[in-house]
Design a protein around this motif. Structure first.
Motif, PDB file in Angstrom:
ATOM      1  N   UNK A   1       0.786  -1.203  -0.010  1.00 24.53           N
ATOM      2  CA  UNK A   1      -0.036   0.137   0.016  1.00 24.53           C
ATOM      3  C   UNK A   1       0.691   1.183  -0.239  1.00 24.53           C
ATOM      4  N   UNK A   2       2.041   1.249   0.584  1.00 24.88           N
ATOM      5  CA  UNK A   2       2.925   2.344   0.638  1.00 24.88           C
ATOM      6  C   UNK A   2       4.006   2.572  -0.281  1.00 24.88           C
ATOM      7  N   UNK A   3       3.793   1.489  -1.445  1.00 28.16           N
ATOM      8  CA  UNK A   3       4.667   1.684  -2.561  1.00 28.16           C
ATOM      9  C   UNK A   3       5.896   0.968  -2.406  1.00 28.16           C
ATOM     10  N   UNK A   4       6.251   0.487  -1.116  1.00 30.84           N
ATOM     11  CA  UNK A   4       7.673  -0.061  -0.824  1.00 30.84           C
ATOM     12  C   UNK A   4       7.941  -1.361  -1.749  1.00 30.84           C
ATOM     13  N   UNK A   5       6.878  -2.064  -1.840  1.00 29.49           N
ATOM     14  CA  UNK A   5       6.760  -3.253  -2.788  1.00 29.49           C
ATOM     15  C   UNK A   5       6.042  -2.803  -3.936  1.00 29.49           C
ATOM     16  N   UNK A   6       6.503  -3.049  -5.233  1.00 26.53           N
ATOM     17  CA  UNK A   6       5.735  -2.603  -6.228  1.00 26.53           C
ATOM     18  C   UNK A   6       4.642  -3.752  -6.597  1.00 26.53           C
ATOM     19  N   UNK A   7       3.664  -3.454  -7.192  1.00 27.13           N
ATOM     20  CA  UNK A   7       2.185  -4.345  -7.622  1.00 27.13           C
ATOM     21  C   UNK A   7       2.317  -4.127  -9.020  1.00 27.13           C
ATOM     22  N   UNK A   8       2.089  -5.480  -9.505  1.00 26.24           N
ATOM     23  CA  UNK A   8       1.926  -5.508 -11.059  1.00 26.24           C
ATOM     24  C   UNK A   8       0.917  -6.740 -11.226  1.00 26.24           C
ATOM     25  N   UNK A   9      -0.053  -6.746 -12.405  1.00 29.10           N
ATOM     26  CA  UNK A   9      -0.862  -7.602 -12.417  1.00 29.10           C
ATOM     27  C   UNK A   9      -0.587  -8.730 -13.681  1.00 29.10           C
ATOM     28  N   UNK A  10      -0.761 -10.079 -13.513  1.00 26.49           N
ATOM     29  CA  UNK A  10      -0.344 -11.065 -14.157  1.00 26.49           C
ATOM     30  C   UNK A  10      -1.051 -10.934 -15.773  1.00 26.49           C
ATOM     31  N   UNK A  11      -2.125 -10.268 -15.678  1.00 24.49           N
ATOM     32  CA  UNK A  11      -3.224 -10.209 -16.886  1.00 24.49           C
ATOM     33  C   UNK A  11      -2.222  -9.324 -18.010  1.00 24.49           C
ATOM     34  N   UNK A  12      -1.440  -8.362 -17.542  1.00 26.11           N
ATOM     35  CA  UNK A  12      -0.750  -7.503 -18.236  1.00 26.11           C
ATOM     36  C   UNK A  12       0.666  -7.941 -18.830  1.00 26.11           C
TER      37      UNK A  12
END
Length: 364
Positions: A247-258
């Motif tokens: 939530x704080x952006x310390x760990x980046x989030x991406x989605x497998x569908x992309x």
């Protein structure tokens, strides 16, 4: 955990959340004090069932290389709720990636990846724990890939509410029987009420996760994380800090569908962006426990037993703690709470069979 997962003679002053090393030491001491014949460092090399004699032949190898053959009428698979067979999805271009690729079952510590860029596939408990450990041990960049919506609850208070009855006074034996006797429709209604409550308590955390694109799911019928555990054995995360890092952006989030495909230096997405990486950790779970049976006892036994875990048409756990279609074969899995209660039920059934008291066909 503490008294919730207590074994007989467990010290009454244990902490609620018991460190793994403390639990391991207790189990080792427990086997010694109770004079339980435990063979560690022993490999199961295979087994066969003789229909004519009703006997299993199990081949074992001890740590010193000694081979042993044991013949017995009953064989119990007690390897937990997972098959131990890693699920490794066929990700496009992964063979072209020049960095290290490992399954979460092979992940030891984030200290080995200090200063390196990491991609973690999966947002269940394992994926979050691996990502948090990498971040805590100084990985230069950690990206977690969400493959499907995930149920998220805080450890306290939400994650512990499902076990609140164990702290209300009655003995563990009484509470075990009460919870085991709850009919499926009542269990579903209870979890629906509980999930509404936990989502309200965790609203701030969930809002922060949704704001960065993290997708949540609490089962189509709104029964939440514990029903996910009972139905699927996964698909949830009990937050001990990683959700906050996402939530704080310390760990980046991406989605497998992309995802487009892997390339030598990292993972390319359909918008042309690339997440560079030195290591990829596949926190993608394990195959059904049936595959563990297949690996140990072969196709014939695995197909005869069928899928294991999750509710059957009668609201009972499939092929768990009960007679299976394979004579003389039983499965003992689940958490320590499950083991404390259902090991007794399983043992009574085996005793009944040995004494000729168990009916050949059970009524439905």
């Amino acid at each position: 955990m503490g008294q919730l997962d207590a074994l007989p003679a467990l010290p009454p002053n244990w902490p609620t959340f018991v460190p793994k090393d403390k639990l391991a030491a207790w189990l080792e001491g427990y086997a010694e004090y109770m004079e339980i014949n435990v063979w560690t460092d022993t490999t199961f090399d295979g087994g066969e069932y003789d229909e004519a004699t009703g006997t299993w032949t199990a081949d074992l190898t001890r740590a010193d290389g000694t081979r042993r053959t044991i013949r017995c009428p009953h064989l119990v698979l007690a390897t937990g709720g997972s098959s131990g067979v890693p699920n490794r999805p066929d990700l496009p271009g992964l063979a072209d990636f020049h960095g290290e690729v490992l399954h979460s079952s092979e992940f030891g510590s984030g200290t080995s990846y200090a200063g390196k860029r990491a991609i973690v596939f999966g947002t269940g408990n394992s994926g979050h724990d691996v990502a948090q450990d990498l971040h805590a041990n100084g990985s230069a960049q950690v990206t977690i890939i969400q493959r499907s919506p995930t149920c998220v609850v805080s450890l306290v208070p939400s994650g512990t509410m499902v076990y609140a009855l164990y702290s209300e006074g009655p003995s563990n034996d009484d509470i075990d029987l009460i919870t085991a006797a709850i009919p499926y429709p009542v269990l579903r209604d209870t979890y629906q009420w509980l999930t509404k409550r936990t989502c309200a308590l965790d609203k701030d955390l969930l809002d922060r996760l949704h704001a960065v694109g993290f997708e949540t799911d609490y089962e189509p019928d709104g029964t939440g994380f514990h029903m996910k555990y009972l139905r699927k054995g996964g698909g949830y995360y009990i937050n001990v800090g990683c959700s906050d890092l996402i939530a704080d952006g310390e760990i980046a989030l991406r989605h497998a569908r992309n995802i487009d495909r892997f390339q030598p230096d990292g993972l390319r997405f359909s918008d042309g962006s690339v997440v560079e990486a030195d290591v990829v950790v596949l926190a993608t779970g394990y195959d059904n426990l049936q595959e563990g049976v297949r690996r140990l006892l072969g196709d014939k036994v695995a197909e005869r037993v069928g899928p294991i875990w999750g509710f059957d048409d009668h609201g009972a756990m499939r092929n768990m703690w009960m007679r299976t279609a394979q004579p003389g074969f039983w499965v003992m899995g689940g958490s320590l709470i499950d083991a404390r209660l259902y090991s007794t039920f399983l043992a009574v059934q085996i005793k009944a069979e040995l004494d000729g008291l168990f009916p050949k066909e059970l009524p439905i």
